[in-house]
Design an enzyme around this catalytic site. Sequence first.
Site, mmCIF file in Angstrom:
data_model
loop_
_atom_site.group_PDB
_atom_site.id
_atom_site.type_symbol
_atom_site.label_atom_id
_atom_site.label_comp_id
_atom_site.label_asym_id
_atom_site.label_seq_id
_atom_site.Cartn_x
_atom_site.Cartn_y
_atom_site.Cartn_z
ATOM 1 N N GLU A 181 8.854 8.118 -17.002
ATOM 2 C CA GLU A 181 7.506 8.676 -17.172
ATOM 3 C C GLU A 181 6.956 8.368 -18.559
ATOM 4 O OE1 GLU A 181 7.866 12.435 -14.091
ATOM 5 O OE2 GLU A 181 8.497 12.710 -16.147
ATOM 6 N N SER B 144 15.005 20.738 -16.935
ATOM 7 C CA SER B 144 13.867 21.645 -17.110
ATOM 8 C C SER B 144 14.351 22.889 -17.845
ATOM 9 C CB SER B 144 13.319 22.018 -15.733
ATOM 10 O OG SER B 144 12.694 23.280 -15.784
ATOM 11 N N HIS C 143 0.834 -1.221 0.000
ATOM 12 C CA HIS C 143 0.000 0.000 0.000
ATOM 13 C C HIS C 143 0.864 1.265 0.000
ATOM 14 C CE1 HIS C 143 -3.435 -2.591 1.339
ATOM 15 N NE2 HIS C 143 -2.449 -3.215 1.970
ATOM 16 N N LYS D 98 16.723 21.085 -11.897
ATOM 17 C CA LYS D 98 15.953 19.854 -12.116
ATOM 18 C C LYS D 98 16.663 18.775 -12.910
ATOM 19 C CE LYS D 98 11.631 19.676 -11.744
ATOM 20 N NZ LYS D 98 10.925 18.739 -10.894
#
Length: 465
Positions: A292, A279, A158, A285
Amino acid sequence: MSASKTWSGRFDKKTSSMMEAFSSSIAFDNKLLEADILVNKAWAKALARIKIYSDEELQTVLQALDRILIDYSEGNLKFQSGDEDIHSAVERWLTERVGELGSRIHCGKSRNDQVATDVRLFLKKESSFIVLGLQSMQECIVELAEKHVDTVMPGYTHLRQAQPISFAHYLLAFCFQMQRDKRRLYEFRERCDDMPLGSGALAGSAFDIDRKMLAEELGFKTFSHNSIDATSDRDFITECIFICVQVMLHTSRIAEDFIIWSSEPYRFIDIAQEYSTGSSMMPQKRNPDSLELIRGKTARMIGNLNALMNLMKGIPTAYVRDLQEDKEPLFDTLWQTRLSVRIMNGVINTLQVYPKQMKAAIDPALYATDVADYLVKKGIAFRRAHEIVGKIVTWSEEHNTLMQDIPLNTWQGFAEQFDDRVYALFDPQKSLAKRNIPGGTGPASVRQQIIKAKEMLNSDALFEE
Ligand code: ARG
């Protein structure tokens, strides 16, 4: 220039150019060129056996077909707006080269049995690339796992800390998942091995074609038994997309774990720069875009599977043009799956692992199950032990005291069976070592899993192509 149609005899008006563009599949089914050439060559040989071509004529046709493939791969052949599909284009090129001999090739065959045969041939080869990709991903998982048998980390259920586990144990889970994917591909390949050629448009060819020889010629184990089924069956395409989707689901789940574990609050791992992007605005970043994209592409692949199932659910039983719509989802899925597996392979190969952070993240409450098991060994029923330990965990939270710092007399206040050996439970290595049951996270068990995985990888016959 617009090519004349293979079916123009019955028509006295030209197809609208809009309709031509709408119905053409050449932009995507050109991937079938190699398979289509093989099918045409085998068919020409079968025609020669029934004297449609003389031996000499056959040689002329075979050479021309080989030449078409070479010229196409060298960029010397162009499609025309009237080429409905790759099959029509090949027939046109052949006829342009060998004249009347080319216009004999379609005798006794239909694009309906031809396309079904081409795609099966194509998939027998293409599926092997995915098997190879999976195999090398498994190898790199096993290699990384070997280094991390004793690397402990919090195991999550979980997405909440559950019990300490070995990082190698976690990694090997994917190796076994991919083994199932590979098995599916092997079985799928078997099902691709029925050759539809000879089925004609739907009723079977009226020429006395030796289908057994034809199948052997094309490397099929056998040929289809029913021409209606053979020309309208696309189960193998749905199945292929499903298997790829299953591969993507597995890969996407690793991606999700890695995204979480490389994020700031965790920092268990780092994704190499080669597989990250920055970024345009925020200089600090480094984003896990590779992972992704795998997760995002999985959504599209699931859409492709959905498209195929919807395509097939209500069409009448024989060839209908709807079936042309199988190709884009199929090719897209195959290609993206291949790429995703390779990218994930690269991510795993270059993964930075931080065992110290993994160990430091283990909350002492994770040993609660071990404490309950300790009480069971002292004769307390598990349910009762569970309740006692639950209260101890609450006590430790309320008193802001780590479990291993709770004084012995407090432990004994909860259950008199506690003695000072309870403190030895708060050791990840000891916790793992209790779980050497086959399949468990204990180091001996994980080493066994590595042996098993290596055996699997060594004994898997990879496809020849
Ligand atoms: N391009 C077609 C397809 O992919 C080939 C079969 C065409 N058959 C026909 N009767 N129009 O399905």
